[in-house]
Design an enzyme around this catalytic site. Structure first.
Site, PDB file in Angstrom:
ATOM      1  NE  ARG A   1      10.264  -8.683  -8.723  1.00 56.04           N
ATOM      2  CZ  ARG A   1       9.703  -7.501  -8.931  1.00 56.04           C
ATOM      3  NH1 ARG A   1       8.400  -7.392  -9.071  1.00 56.04           N
ATOM      4  NH2 ARG A   1      10.444  -6.412  -9.027  1.00 56.04           N
TER       5      ARG A   1
ATOM      6  CG  ASN B   1       3.980  -6.175  -8.626  1.00 53.74           C
ATOM      7  OD1 ASN B   1       4.303  -6.729  -7.582  1.00 53.74           O
ATOM      8  ND2 ASN B   1       4.745  -5.280  -9.220  1.00 53.74           N
TER       9      ASN B   1
ATOM     10  CG  ASP C   1       9.521  -0.363  -4.121  1.00 52.86           C
ATOM     11  OD1 ASP C   1       9.077  -1.488  -4.421  1.00 52.86           O
ATOM     12  OD2 ASP C   1       9.387   0.634  -4.857  1.00 52.86           O
TER      13      ASP C   1
HETATM   14 ZN   LIG Z   1       5.185   1.222  -6.443  1.00 50.89          ZN
END
Ligand SMILES: [Zn+2]
EC number: 3.5.2.3
Lengths: 303, 430
Positions: B65, B95, B306
Site C-alpha cells: 500500500r 497497485n 495476497d
Molecule cells: Zn489479484
C-alpha cells in the site's frame, strides 16, 4: 422483537404473532378515527435511499395511526459519493433520538449493517436483492385472510426471481408453513441453486396450473439493457400473465402482485380486474401488517 | 551469535528431517551438529525442543500500500507483519498510487524498503502503464531497477492481444507475468461467488467462469509465446483442471493459491461479513477439495498470501461498498498447517516447498536452506500451539482478517533473517 430485518431468521411463531396482531390492527384501520396511542412518544424515521412512494406512505401512515412522531429522510444515493457514509447517517439518527428506523436501501445487507451499528430498532423496508419482509408478511396476511389458512398451499412466484427481494422474503416465509412453492421466469432471471429451496416449473402453464396462489413480480425494464431480457413485448408474450395463460388459472386462484404494476408487461388489465386478484387489498393489509411490526418492535421484551 | 538447541530441521520434501543444534554466527549458519557446546558471553540460546525449524518463507503476492495508501499499510508495517508470519522475502504488487509502473517508483520502493524494512522486499512492476490495460509499461527499465515479475494485479489485462505482447516482451527480460484472471464483463457488479450464498443473501454473484475463462485464454497465449505465465490466487476447480492440462501440454505455466481458498467457503459471507469479501471470491467445498488435491499432486506450485490490508472504516460499510481483501501474512502458516497437515495429513515438509522452494524457483531466486555456510534465514514453529486470531494481536496496520475468531494450530514463534532475530518466542524484536 428488536428489529425486523428479514423472514429468513424469523421463526414460524414470530411470524404468526405479527399476522395475528395485524388482524387487530386492521380493525383499527376500519374504525372511523384510525388513531391509537400505541406509539405515542416514539420517534419513527423513514430513511429511503431508493424511491418507493407506496412502501414509504404505508409505513408513515401506519406510524401516524399509532400516534408516533414521524420524520422522513430522502437520500439520493449520490450523497454516498459526497462522502457521507451510512455509518455517519446512523450516528446522526442516534443523536436525533430515533426509536425506530425504517430503511430502504439498494444494497443487500444494508439493514443488517445498520442494526449491527445502532441502538434503535431497524425495520427493513427492502435491502437490495435480499429481503422485503413486510411485503411478504402482507402477502401472507392476505393469503390467510382470503383462503382461511396459510399452510400446505400450492404457491407460484412468477418473474424476476434473481433480483426480487419480495420473492426471497416470500420464499423464506412461506416455506416455514410447509407450503409448496414453485417459481418460474426467464432462465436469466433465476438464481443458481434456487431449486434447493423451491420447485422450478418448466413452463408458465405448469407454474400457474392448480395453484392456490400466484404471486406475479414486477419486472424492471432496465434488465433489458443488461442483456437479461430482450424486450417487454417478448416478456409479456412468454412470461406475462396474459390472455393466453389466463385460461390455465383457476378462478379460485389468488393472483397477487406487490405493485406498482407494469400493465401489459407482466400482467394484463383483464386479469387485474378479476375478483380473485388481490392487488388493492394487499395495499390495505400492508398498513395493518406494518402497524403490527411497529408495535412489536417498540415493546421491551420481558425475558 | 545464536545457538538453536534440539532443532527439528526440515528443508523440504527431498531432504530428510534432521535433529541437531544450529550455530549462527553473524549472518550465516556456521555449524549444524548434535550437541554443540560453546562458551561465549554474547551467545543467545534458543531451545527448540519439540518444535520445527524451517527455512523462512517467501511470498510471491502481497500488497504493501505504499506509496499512496499508507493509512492501510506501509512498507514498514507490512514488512513487520510479514516478519511476524515468518516471511523474509515478499513481492509487493504494483497497485499503489502512483502505481509501480516506472523505474522511479521501483527505485523508491527499493529505497524505502532498505531504510525501514527488516526483510527483503521485491517489487512487482505493472504490465501496463497506470494499470490501464492499454500500453506496456517500461518493463526493461523496471527490471534493471529490481522488479522480479510483472502484473496488473487487481485488474485483468482484458485485451488478449496486449496480454500476448506482454508475455512475449517479458520473455526478453526473463521474468514471469503474474496474471490476475478475471473477465470483468462476467464479474461486473459481483460481490461474492455466484452460487447458493449469493442466492440466499441476494448479493450479486461472480460466476466461476469469470476466472476460468481468462485462465484458459492465458494458457493458450503462454503456449504460443512459450513465455512464463504465473497464475495467481487460483480459486476454482475448473481453473485447476485447465492448469493441470496445460502442464501436461508442457506449457510454461505455474500457479499459486492463497490460504483462505484452501480453508474457507462462500458460507463465510453469511451475515454480510465484509472481512470475507475477497477477490476472487471464496468458492465452495468442491473447489476447496480440488485445490487441496492440486497442492498434493503439485499442480499448485506455491502459496501466496495476497495480503491485502484495508482500514477498519473501509470494511465497516454496506457490503457492496467494502473493498475486497484480507490481511494474510500472520495467519498463513498456521492456516496451511491446520487445514493441510492436521486435517488432510499432508507431509509437513511439503509446506517448505509451497512457501520457500517453489515461489523462489518461480522468481528465479535461490531457495533458503538450513545448511552450513548458508545465510541464516529460518523460522521456529511450535506445531502444538493452538491460538485464536484476535484483532488486537495483529501486527499489520489493518485488522481485516478473514480468520478473525477462528482457532488455528501451530504458531510461528521465532524468525531469523540473515542472522538477525526479528521475532522471538512470539514477541517482535524489530
Ligand atoms: Zn489479484
Amino acid at each position: 422483537m428488536k428489529h425486523l430485518l428479514g423472514l429468513r431468521d424469523l421463526s414460524k411463531e414470530e411470524i404468526l404473532k405479527i399476522l395475528n396482531l395485524a388482524k387487530d390492527m386492521k380493525l383499527i384501520l376500519k374504525s372511523e378515527t384510525k388513531k391509537t396511542p400505541h406509539l405515542q412518544g416514539y420517534s419513527v424515521v423513514t430513511l429511503f435511499y431508493e424511491n418507493s412512494t407506496r412502501t414509504r406512505t404505508s409505513f408513515e401512515l401506519a406510524a401516524k395511526f399509532m400516534s408516533a412522531n414521524t420524520t422522513s429522510i430522502s437520500v439520493a444515493t449520490s450523497s454516498v459519493q459526497k462522502g457521507e457514509s451510512l455509518l455517519d447517517t446512523v450516528r446522526t439518527l442516534e443523536a436525533l433520538k430515533t426509536d425506530v428506523l425504517i430503511v430502504r436501501h439498494s444494497v443487500s445487507g444494508a439493514a443488517h449493517f445498520i442494526a449491527k451499528n445502532c441502538s434503535f430498532s431497524v425495520i427493513n423496508a427492502g435491502d437490495g436483492m435480499n429481503e422485503h419482509p413486510t411485503q411478504a408478511l402482507l402477502d401472507m396476511f392476505t393469503i390467510r385472510e382470503r383462503l382461511g389458512k396459510l399452510e400446505k398451499l400450492k404457491i407460484a412466484i412468477i418473474g424476476d426471481i434473481l433480483h426480487s427481494r419480495v420473492a426471497r422474503s416470500n420464499i423464506w416465509g412461506l416455506k416455514k408453513f410447509e407450503n409448496e412453492v414453485t417459481v418460474y421466469g426467464p432462465r436469466t432471471l433465476l438464481p443458481p441453486f434456487i431449486d434447493k429451496f423451491v420447485n422450478v416449473a418448466s413452463s408458465l402453464e405448469e407454474a400457474v396450473c392448480n395453484k392456490d396462489v400466484v404471486i406475479d413480480l414486477r419486472i424492471q425494464l432496465e434488465r433489458q439493457k443488461r442483456g437479461l431480457i430482450s424486450s417487454k413485448y417478448e416478456y409479456y408474450e412468454f412470461f406475462g400473465l396474459n390472455e393466453d395463460i389466463s385460461k390455465f388459472i383457476s378462478k379460485d386462484t389468488l393472483i397477487m402482485h406487490p405493485g406498482p404494476v407494469n400493465r401489459g408487461v407482466e400482467i394484463s388489465s383483464e386479469i387485474m380486474n378479476l375478483p380473485n386478484c388481490t392487488i388493492e387489498e394487499q395495499v390495505t393489509n400492508g398498513i395493518a401488517v406494518r402497524m403490527a411490526v411497529l408495535y412489536l418492535c417498540t415493546r421491551k421484551e420481558v425475558n | 551469535m545464536i545457538l538453536i538447541k534440539n532443532a527439528n530441521i526440515i528443508n523440504g520434501s527431498t531432504k530428510d528431517t534432521q535433529k541437531a543444534d544450529i550455530l549462527i554466527v553473524d549472518d550465516k549458519i556456521e555449524k549444524i551438529a548434535p550437541d554443540i557446546e560453546i562458551e561465549n558471553p554474547g551467545l543467545k540460546i534458543i531451545d527448540a525442543t519439540g518444535k520445527y525449524v524451517f527455512p523462512s518463507f517467501t511470498d510471491i503476492h502481497c500488497h504493501l500500500r505504499e506509496p499512496g495508501f499508507e493509512y492501510k499499510e506501509d512498507i514498514k508495517s507490512g514488512s513487520l507483519s510479514a516478519a511476524a508470519g515468518g516471511f523474509t522475502t515478499i513481492c509487493c504488487m504494483p497497485n499503489t498510487n502512483p502505481p509501480i509502473d516506472n523505474r522511479a517508483i521501483v527505485a523508491y520502493v527499493k529505497y524505502r524498503a532498505k531504510e525501514v524494512s527488516p526483510i527483503e522486499v521485491l517489487p512487482v512492476g505493472a504490465i501496463t502503464k497506470g494499470l490501464n490495460g492499454e500500453e506496456l509499461s517500461e518493463i526493461g527499465f523496471m527490471k534493471q531497477e529490481g522488479i522480479v515479475a510483472i502484473s496488473d494485479d487487481g485488474k485483468c489485462v482484458m485485451n488478449a492481444n496486449l496480454m500476448r505482447n506482454a508475455l512475449l516482451y517479458a520473455k526478453d527480460f526473463s521474468i514471469p507475468v503474474i496474471s490476475h484472471c478475471e473477465d470483468t464483463n462476467l464479474s461486473e457488479g459481483g460481490q461474492i461467488n455466484l452460487g447458493l450464498v449469493s442466492t440466499v443473501l441476494g448479493l450479486r454473484g461472480i460466476p466461476r467462469e469469470a476466472e476460468s475463462v481468462i485462465v484458459a485464454r492465458d494458457i493458450l497465449l503462454a503456449k504460443e509465446t512459450k513465455a512464463h505465465l504465473h497464475i495467481t490466487h487460483v480459486s476454482t476447480k475448473e481453473s485447476i483442471e485447465l492448469i493441470r492440462m496445460a502442464k501436461e501440454w508442457g506449457v510454461n505455466v505455474t500457479c499459486d493459491t492463497c490460504p483462505h481458498y484452501i480453508s474457507l467457503t462462500e458460507e463465510e459471507v453469511m451475515g454480510f461479513n465484509t472481512n470475507a469479501k475477497v477477490n476472487p471470491p471464496l468458492r465452495t467445498e468442491e473447489d476447496v477439495e480440488a485445490l487441496i488435491e492440486a497442492i498434493k499432486d503439485g499442480v499448485i506450485d506455491c502459496i501466496a498470501t495476497d495480503h491485502a490490508p484495508h482500514h477498519k472504516d473501509e470494511k465497516n460499510v454496506e457490503f457492496n461498498l467494502a473493498p475486497s481483501g484480507t490481511v494474510g501474512f500472520e495467519t498463513a502458516f498456521a492456516v496451511l498447517y491446520t487445514f493441510l497437515v492436521k486435517k488432510k495429513g499432508l507431509d509437513v515438509s511439503k509446506l517448505v516447498e509451497l512457501l520457500n522452494i517453489n515461489p523462489r524457483r518461480i522468481l528465479n531466486l535461490k531457495p533458503n536452506m538450513i545448511e552450513e555456510n548458508q545465510k541464516a534465514n529460518l523460522v521456529i514453529v511450535d506445531p502444538n500451539r493452538e491460538w485464536e486470531v484476535k484483532e488486537e494481536d495483529i501486527v499489520s496496520k489493518s485488522k481485516n482478517s478473514i480468520f478473525l475468531g477462528k482457532k488455528l494450530f501451530s504458531f510461528v514463534e521465532t524468525v531469523i533473517y540473515e542472522g538477525k532475530i526479528l521475532k522471538k518466542d512470539g514477541e517482535m524484536e524489530c
